[in-house]
Design a protein around this motif. Sequence first.
Motif, PDB file in Angstrom:
ATOM      1  N   GLY A  15      21.021 -22.300 -43.780  1.00  0.00           N
ATOM      2  CA  GLY A  15      21.540 -22.459 -42.766  1.00  0.00           C
ATOM      3  C   GLY A  15      21.083 -23.868 -41.987  1.00  0.00           C
ATOM      4  N   ASP A  16      21.433 -23.787 -40.603  1.00  0.00           N
ATOM      5  CA  ASP A  16      20.440 -24.557 -39.911  1.00  0.00           C
ATOM      6  C   ASP A  16      19.236 -24.975 -40.062  1.00  0.00           C
ATOM      7  OD1 ASP A  16      23.003 -25.189 -39.009  1.00  0.00           O
ATOM      8  OD2 ASP A  16      23.051 -23.838 -37.353  1.00  0.00           O
ATOM      9  N   ASP A  17      18.362 -23.699 -40.378  1.00  0.00           N
ATOM     10  CA  ASP A  17      16.574 -23.876 -39.845  1.00  0.00           C
ATOM     11  C   ASP A  17      16.327 -23.693 -41.270  1.00  0.00           C
ATOM     12  OD1 ASP A  17      17.103 -24.267 -36.900  1.00  0.00           O
ATOM     13  OD2 ASP A  17      17.395 -21.999 -36.771  1.00  0.00           O
ATOM     14  N   THR A  18      16.377 -23.214 -41.831  1.00  0.00           N
ATOM     15  CA  THR A  18      16.181 -22.904 -43.325  1.00  0.00           C
ATOM     16  C   THR A  18      17.148 -22.912 -44.483  1.00  0.00           C
ATOM     17  OG1 THR A  18      16.326 -20.691 -43.010  1.00  0.00           O
ATOM     18  CG2 THR A  18      14.655 -20.915 -42.738  1.00  0.00           C
ATOM     19  N   LEU A  19      16.561 -23.173 -45.557  1.00  0.00           N
ATOM     20  CA  LEU A  19      17.149 -22.900 -46.933  1.00  0.00           C
ATOM     21  C   LEU A  19      16.794 -21.601 -47.550  1.00  0.00           C
ATOM     22  CD1 LEU A  19      16.765 -26.425 -49.106  1.00  0.00           C
ATOM     23  CD2 LEU A  19      19.046 -25.427 -47.108  1.00  0.00           C
ATOM     24  N   THR A  20      17.296 -21.121 -48.478  1.00  0.00           N
ATOM     25  CA  THR A  20      16.631 -19.718 -49.161  1.00  0.00           C
ATOM     26  C   THR A  20      16.552 -20.390 -50.777  1.00  0.00           C
ATOM     27  OG1 THR A  20      17.470 -18.211 -47.597  1.00  0.00           O
ATOM     28  CG2 THR A  20      16.941 -17.073 -49.450  1.00  0.00           C
ATOM     29  N   PHE A  28      12.925 -17.296 -51.049  1.00  0.00           N
ATOM     30  CA  PHE A  28      11.956 -18.057 -50.470  1.00  0.00           C
ATOM     31  C   PHE A  28      12.462 -18.423 -49.188  1.00  0.00           C
ATOM     32  CE2 PHE A  28       9.357 -17.592 -54.437  1.00  0.00           C
ATOM     33  CZ  PHE A  28       8.285 -16.769 -53.384  1.00  0.00           C
ATOM     34  N   ALA A  29      12.097 -18.826 -47.540  1.00  0.00           N
ATOM     35  CA  ALA A  29      12.653 -19.037 -47.398  1.00  0.00           C
ATOM     36  C   ALA A  29      11.561 -20.866 -46.620  1.00  0.00           C
ATOM     37  CB  ALA A  29      12.965 -18.544 -45.210  1.00  0.00           C
ATOM     38  N   ILE A  30      12.780 -21.897 -46.161  1.00  0.00           N
ATOM     39  CA  ILE A  30      11.684 -23.183 -46.353  1.00  0.00           C
ATOM     40  C   ILE A  30      13.083 -23.793 -45.590  1.00  0.00           C
ATOM     41  CG2 ILE A  30      11.117 -23.086 -48.694  1.00  0.00           C
ATOM     42  CD1 ILE A  30      12.377 -24.928 -50.014  1.00  0.00           C
TER      43      ILE A  30
END
Length: 120
Positions: A15-20, A28-30
């Motif tokens: 995503g724009d704000d996080t990687l899963t 985990f969202a990072i």
Amino acid sequence: LGVSNIFEGTVTAVGDDTLTVESLGSEFAISPDTARSVEEGDEVGFFVANERMNIDGGHENRVDGVIRDTIFKGPYTEYAVRLDGSDEEVQVHKSTGQDLYEEGTAVNVSFEPSAAKLLK
């Protein structure tokens, strides 16, 4: 650098704000690293510094475990936490004077997405 906890897994969403990242049976969202481009399906590693990990902290990224060892180190206490469903352990530093956890106590370990850094 201090000691860090290293995780390996597979990117399941970008995503724009996080990687899963799926790792150890959890997702985990990072926060993304603008210096590295990743896509879904990529195998990645990421690390989280001991002092950025929390016990029962309620952050977005959580995994259950059991306190295996407690070491008092003056201003902080270091905990070795064996993660449920694996032989993996993480190290967590917690300020001394806060709640102390005994060996064998079931806890959840958590960290904020911004605490995780992709390995290159």
